[in-house]
Design an enzyme around this catalytic site. Sequence first.
Site, PDB file in Angstrom:
ATOM      1  N   TYR A 286       2.792  10.486  -0.579  1.00 13.09           N
ATOM      2  CA  TYR A 286       3.937   9.994   0.356  1.00 13.09           C
ATOM      3  C   TYR A 286       5.517  10.461  -0.187  1.00 13.09           C
ATOM      4  O   TYR A 286       5.558  10.068  -1.307  1.00 13.09           O
ATOM      5  CB  TYR A 286       3.855   8.498   0.615  1.00 13.09           C
ATOM      6  CG  TYR A 286       2.830   7.982   1.225  1.00 13.09           C
ATOM      7  CD1 TYR A 286       1.942   8.651   1.860  1.00 13.09           C
ATOM      8  CD2 TYR A 286       2.448   6.574   1.321  1.00 13.09           C
ATOM      9  CE1 TYR A 286       0.735   8.167   2.605  1.00 13.09           C
ATOM     10  CE2 TYR A 286       1.382   6.101   2.088  1.00 13.09           C
ATOM     11  CZ  TYR A 286       0.603   6.879   2.730  1.00 13.09           C
ATOM     12  OH  TYR A 286      -0.505   6.252   3.250  1.00 13.09           O
TER      13      TYR A 286
ATOM     14  N   LEU B  10      -0.459   0.825  15.337  1.00 11.25           N
ATOM     15  CA  LEU B  10       0.373   0.761  16.571  1.00 11.25           C
ATOM     16  C   LEU B  10       0.290   2.176  17.098  1.00 11.25           C
ATOM     17  O   LEU B  10       1.063   2.721  17.722  1.00 11.25           O
ATOM     18  CB  LEU B  10       1.842   0.425  16.467  1.00 11.25           C
ATOM     19  CG  LEU B  10       2.024  -0.889  15.768  1.00 11.25           C
ATOM     20  CD1 LEU B  10       3.246  -1.431  15.757  1.00 11.25           C
ATOM     21  CD2 LEU B  10       1.282  -2.121  16.665  1.00 11.25           C
TER      22      LEU B  10
ATOM     23  N   ASP C 147       1.026  -1.386   0.204  1.00 14.19           N
ATOM     24  CA  ASP C 147      -0.107   0.009   0.063  1.00 14.19           C
ATOM     25  C   ASP C 147       0.723   1.215  -0.079  1.00 14.19           C
ATOM     26  O   ASP C 147       1.748   1.343   0.724  1.00 14.19           O
ATOM     27  CB  ASP C 147      -1.043   0.004   1.342  1.00 14.19           C
ATOM     28  CG  ASP C 147      -1.757   1.276   1.197  1.00 14.19           C
ATOM     29  OD1 ASP C 147      -2.596   1.343   0.368  1.00 14.19           O
ATOM     30  OD2 ASP C 147      -1.673   1.994   2.142  1.00 14.19           O
TER      31      ASP C 147
END
Length: 351
Positions: free
Chosen positions: A61, A214, A56
């Site tokens: 980005y 996380l 992904d």
Amino acid sequence: MEYRQLGNSGVKVSALTLGTMTFGGDGPFANVGNTDVNGARRQIDLCRDAGVNLIDTADVYSGGRSEEIVGEALAGRRDDFLVATKVRMAMGDDPNMEGLSRHHIIEGCEASLKRLQTDHIDLYQVHEWDGATPLEETLAALEHLVDSGKVRYVGVSNYTGWQLMKALGISERDRLPRFVSQQIYYSLQERSAEYELLPVAVDQGLGTMVWSPLAGGLLSGKYRRGVTPPAGSRHLTDWNEPPVHDEDKLYDTIEVLVAVAEAHGVSAAQVALAWLLTRPSIATIVIGARTDEQLADNLSAAQLTLSADELSRLEQVSRPRLIYPHWHQLATGADRLSAADLALHAPYLEA
């Protein structure tokens, strides 16, 4: 590795997905990581050996550099992986180089294909809501890309429940491509996705992909109440995604997380990921890491099984409060709840 159906589509994805926000490290993304091409090849090798079949990324980005690195690292083995990317965020100063207009979606797809060095994108995701563009225009542009063979499936990311349902309704009404997945933030640190987004996914047959499982590293076990985190840690720094609204609850959750991890002899990160894999509608969890060691540790979560008691302890300590109208429905309508309702209400009924 377990493979799960991606929503109501016919494609199966690995329970863990390689996330590539760390690839490139340009601009603000340098706070996340700066994996280069050689590092990306190593991480992709680790994932392939573990059975991961989905990578992904997103055009935004590192200003496209992440997609370029993915393309370079997959040279000669593109068919070994499904590739997902995203469109919506600003890719330049021109006002038409952002949003979900037909113009930007088609231009963005062509640019992503070039950077990725491929002729198709397996899962093309709209990265964020665009209230300035009619959904009909957005979905028709995605239809064009699907019909052209440049996109196989379409997904959505960071929509609210009503925005997602509106899009699905228009898709059905106008026979336009239907989102098969939603990519959302969801973790033991922040479970507000359970109010609407998980129930929508269960009810409408969407596969849920989880980003930042996380909590930006907060659930890694490095952060403990009263303990100074290691040098270089990103806790509550300029990169404040996701935000922390209740630090006491976060630290309470981490204490249980660490206790469960110690009982299994594994990392807290593995426990946090394993918990997510038990939640309703979850198709895959997007994991990214600054180092090969972190990635290898996270990949081991696919083999971790938590007991019913451990799952209950983690659920209770991180449980969100019921907001209206959910507390009212629990009090007066609990005898007639659907499977979608139970994506939120099940733990409260058990209590």
